[in-house]
Design a protein around this motif. Structure first.
Motif, PDB file in Angstrom:
ATOM      1  N   ARG A  46      50.440  16.916  33.294  1.00 49.49           N
ATOM      2  CA  ARG A  46      49.575  17.967  34.049  1.00 49.49           C
ATOM      3  C   ARG A  46      50.316  18.662  34.948  1.00 49.49           C
ATOM      4  NH1 ARG A  46      44.394  19.493  33.326  1.00 49.49           N
ATOM      5  NH2 ARG A  46      43.362  20.114  34.940  1.00 49.49           N
ATOM      6  N   SER A 104      48.885  23.942  39.406  1.00 45.58           N
ATOM      7  CA  SER A 104      48.382  25.338  39.526  1.00 45.58           C
ATOM      8  C   SER A 104      49.555  26.224  39.954  1.00 45.58           C
ATOM      9  CB  SER A 104      46.873  25.400  40.079  1.00 45.58           C
ATOM     10  OG  SER A 104      46.395  26.913  40.096  1.00 45.58           O
ATOM     11  N   LYS A 105      49.632  27.095  39.305  1.00 45.68           N
ATOM     12  CA  LYS A 105      50.728  28.315  39.764  1.00 45.68           C
ATOM     13  C   LYS A 105      50.005  29.636  39.821  1.00 45.68           C
ATOM     14  CE  LYS A 105      54.313  25.385  40.364  1.00 45.68           C
ATOM     15  NZ  LYS A 105      55.148  25.336  41.530  1.00 45.68           N
ATOM     16  N   HIS A 164      46.869  25.447  26.032  1.00 48.51           N
ATOM     17  CA  HIS A 164      46.299  26.539  26.547  1.00 48.51           C
ATOM     18  C   HIS A 164      46.427  27.880  26.000  1.00 48.51           C
ATOM     19  CE1 HIS A 164      44.902  24.136  29.834  1.00 48.51           C
ATOM     20  NE2 HIS A 164      46.186  23.615  30.006  1.00 48.51           N
ATOM     21  N   GLU A 188      52.418  31.518  33.457  1.00 46.30           N
ATOM     22  CA  GLU A 188      51.088  31.643  34.056  1.00 46.30           C
ATOM     23  C   GLU A 188      50.550  33.026  34.037  1.00 46.30           C
ATOM     24  OE1 GLU A 188      47.529  31.212  34.202  1.00 46.30           O
ATOM     25  OE2 GLU A 188      48.587  29.334  34.568  1.00 46.30           O
ATOM     26  N   HIS A 218      44.248  33.163  38.033  1.00 46.29           N
ATOM     27  CA  HIS A 218      43.744  32.012  38.499  1.00 46.29           C
ATOM     28  C   HIS A 218      43.541  30.777  37.571  1.00 46.29           C
ATOM     29  CE1 HIS A 218      43.001  33.948  42.476  1.00 46.29           C
ATOM     30  NE2 HIS A 218      42.454  34.607  41.982  1.00 46.29           N
ATOM     31  N   GLY A 219      44.700  30.580  36.791  1.00 47.26           N
ATOM     32  CA  GLY A 219      44.697  29.648  35.680  1.00 47.26           C
ATOM     33  C   GLY A 219      44.198  28.439  35.769  1.00 47.26           C
ATOM     34  N   GLY A 220      44.772  27.703  36.896  1.00 48.08           N
ATOM     35  CA  GLY A 220      44.581  26.218  37.328  1.00 48.08           C
ATOM     36  C   GLY A 220      45.579  25.639  36.735  1.00 48.08           C
ATOM     37  N   ALA A 221      45.355  24.233  36.922  1.00 50.40           N
ATOM     38  CA  ALA A 221      46.278  23.044  36.326  1.00 50.40           C
ATOM     39  C   ALA A 221      46.640  23.485  34.807  1.00 50.40           C
ATOM     40  CB  ALA A 221      45.893  21.808  36.642  1.00 50.40           C
ATOM     41  N   ARG A 222      47.894  22.961  34.347  1.00 47.19           N
ATOM     42  CA  ARG A 222      47.723  23.271  32.777  1.00 47.19           C
ATOM     43  C   ARG A 222      48.378  21.951  32.390  1.00 47.19           C
ATOM     44  NH1 ARG A 222      45.449  27.824  31.192  1.00 47.19           N
ATOM     45  NH2 ARG A 222      46.290  29.845  32.221  1.00 47.19           N
TER      46      ARG A 222
END
Length: 226
Positions: free
Chosen positions: A84, A87-88, A120, A197, A201-205
């Motif tokens: 994981r 977030s970036k 994703h 990214e 606001h993509g969040g953790a990947r």
């Protein structure tokens, strides 16, 4: 055990001995009477045949026995885990060290391949320059020009940044295949793994990492940074 193997091989191979032997192969080949003429009283036939056998047969038998006793070559191994990434903000980010840190199993492989698959549809993975800080910025600007935000898209349910993110993800790709050499990702001097990214606001990947290769024969690991 070696003597028994040699005796059995010679006994079975009398009829197949080369014609060019210095001793009379043909007489043994046609009749066992020749063997009896050379046999001392109470001498086992296997011992007599060993004394008469050509060096080639004994050499091949010894080599076969040695090969059977040799340790097996290292087999191919597999490893898989899901990592994981934090977030970036929207943009392109060099993540090589972060990824390698989360996959220490790479150090166990002498040679192999590592697949990185991003789970994703609004982010992407790519390989590009890891030295100049301007490269990630210019790359992101170029992607924004290729897929700008706007109301000209049909899919606007998740915001203006969503559909452009899907386009960029398809352009850049969701997976990478990188060779492994001596416990390290075999990247070029100026190559780095990018997490791109594409959302505000993509969040953790999450990334699934699958490794296939040959581990070190001694069972040890390579040092990660040398």
């Amino acid at each position: 055990m070696m003597a028994q193997l040699q005796a059995r091989a010679v006994t079975r191979g009398v009829a197949e001995m080369p014609q060019a032997c210095s001793w009379n192969c043909g007489s043994i080949k046609n009749s066992m009477s020749a063997v009896r003429q050379h046999r001392a009283p109470h001498m086992p036939y296997s011992r007599l045949l060993l004394s008469l056998a050509p060096a080639a047969i004994l050499h091949n038998t010894t080599a076969a026995a040695s090969a059977a006793e040799a340790p097996a070559a290292p087999s191919t191994a597999w490893d898989q885990r899901t990592i994981r990434l934090p977030s970036k903000p929207r943009g392109c980010h060099v993540m090589t060290r972060e990824i390698a840190k989360q996959v220490p199993e790479i150090q166990n492989f002498e040679v192999g391949m590592a697949n990185f698959f991003l789970l994703h549809t609004s982010a992407s993975l790519t390989i590009n320059e890891n030295a100049s800080p301007d490269v990630p910025l210019d790359l992101n600007d170029a992607l924004d020009k290729l897929a700008p935000e706007g109301n000209h898209y049909r899919h606007l349910d998740e915001g203006y940044d969503d559909m452009p993110a899907h386009v960029k993800s398809s352009l850049m790709g969701a997976s990478l295949d990188i060779p492994i050499s001596h416990g390290r990702l075999a990247l070029g001097t100026w190559q780095g793994i990018y997490l791109n990214e594409h959302r505000n606001h993509g969040g953790a990947r999450s990334v699934v990492v699958t490794i296939q290769g040959r581990p070190r024969s001694d069972g040890k690991s390579f040092s990660q940074w040398r």
